[in-house]
Each structure stands twice: as C-alpha cells, then as structure tokens.
Design a protein around this motif. Structure first.
Motif, PDB file in Angstrom:
ATOM      1  N   ARG A   1       0.847  -1.116  -0.058  1.00 44.52           N
ATOM      2  CA  ARG A   1      -0.069   0.088   0.160  1.00 44.52           C
ATOM      3  C   ARG A   1       0.831   1.282  -0.033  1.00 44.52           C
ATOM      4  NH1 ARG A   1      -2.776   0.667   4.713  1.00 44.52           N
ATOM      5  NH2 ARG A   1      -1.496  -0.449   5.915  1.00 44.52           N
ATOM      6  N   PHE A   2       2.112   1.211   0.314  1.00 40.18           N
ATOM      7  CA  PHE A   2       2.803   2.304   0.764  1.00 40.18           C
ATOM      8  C   PHE A   2       4.194   2.285  -0.405  1.00 40.18           C
ATOM      9  CE2 PHE A   2       2.014   3.224   5.499  1.00 40.18           C
ATOM     10  CZ  PHE A   2       0.695   3.406   5.356  1.00 40.18           C
ATOM     11  N   THR A   3       4.379   3.521  -0.799  1.00 42.45           N
ATOM     12  CA  THR A   3       5.623   3.407  -1.716  1.00 42.45           C
ATOM     13  C   THR A   3       6.411   4.702  -1.294  1.00 42.45           C
ATOM     14  OG1 THR A   3       4.686   4.837  -3.365  1.00 42.45           O
ATOM     15  CG2 THR A   3       4.496   2.565  -3.789  1.00 42.45           C
ATOM     16  N   ILE A   4       7.686   4.743  -1.526  1.00 43.62           N
ATOM     17  CA  ILE A   4       8.588   5.918  -1.260  1.00 43.62           C
ATOM     18  C   ILE A   4       9.448   6.230  -2.149  1.00 43.62           C
ATOM     19  CG2 ILE A   4      10.765   4.214  -0.267  1.00 43.62           C
ATOM     20  CD1 ILE A   4      11.264   6.271   1.770  1.00 43.62           C
ATOM     21  N   SER A   5       9.674   7.473  -2.651  1.00 44.49           N
ATOM     22  CA  SER A   5      10.435   7.978  -3.408  1.00 44.49           C
ATOM     23  C   SER A   5      11.111   9.331  -3.324  1.00 44.49           C
ATOM     24  CB  SER A   5       9.345   8.280  -4.958  1.00 44.49           C
ATOM     25  OG  SER A   5       8.741   9.499  -4.362  1.00 44.49           O
TER      26      SER A   5
END
Length: 121
Positions: free
Chosen positions: A67-71
C-alpha cells in the motif's frame, strides 16, 4: 545543522490516500539516506520505509508494502511517502529521518518533529 521537516499529514477516511513529504535542509551537499517511521499511541516506533540518496534502494516494511511507496526528488531534497488504501491501524505520528551513511531500519541521526496521520473508520 541539518533540519528535517515533514508535511502532508491529516485526517482521512479508511480506504483513502495521503502523501507525506519530507524536506532535508542545512547540508544539502551530503548524500542522505531518508527514512520514514511511525509511532501509534501506546506503541513503539516502527520502521516504515527508506530510500537512498540516489533514489535506489527503496525498501518498505512488509506490513505496508502493498500500500505504501517511497520516492525522492533530489532537486528539492525531499522524500515522499505515498500511502494508499489507508486503514485505521495506520493512524500514528509519522516521522522522517535522515542519515549521512547507508542505513535501513535504525541508525538515523537527524529526525523531524513528525506529522499526524489519522484514519477514520
């Protein structure tokens, strides 16, 4: 002096999305590893995600990986945590942290004050 400032928290209904941003300033020539953590009331702080200065090495905790993404955007010295399909159990104070060495779930030297995320059922 390094400053870490989070933004983007708020109140959202279950199933909704939020986008948290973290800006690092003060020593922008350094190559920071940036991470996100969260702490719910009465619970210990837990690791959520991290990303290297290069934008590679994105790693998200298994509990939220679907559900979570980091960029990150190095032009603006920011890291972003995109949170989708939020659940009430995601309610917590979310912290951004930065490190001048490569770390994963611990060892961060610089911390922000946190931004509150509240998910209503």
């Amino acid at each position: 002096q390094v400053q870490v400032v989070e933004s983007g928290g708020g109140l959202v209904q279950a199933g909704g999305s939020l986008r948290l941003s973290c800006e690092v300033s003060g020593r922008t020539s350094s190559s920071f590893t940036m991470g996100w953590f969260r702490q719910a009331p009465g619970k210990e702080r837990e690791f959520v995600a991290r990303i290297l200065w290069s934008g590679s090495g994105a790693f998200v905790a298994a509990s939220v990986r679907d559900r979570f993404t980091i960029s990150r955007d190095n032009a603006n010295n920011t890291a972003t945590l995109q949170m989708n399909s939020l659940k009430p159990e995601d309610t917590a104070l979310y912290y951004c942290a930065a490190s001048q060495v490569v770390v994963v779930t611990s060892g961060y030297r610089y911390w922000g004050q946190g931004t509150q995320v509240t998910v209503s059922s």
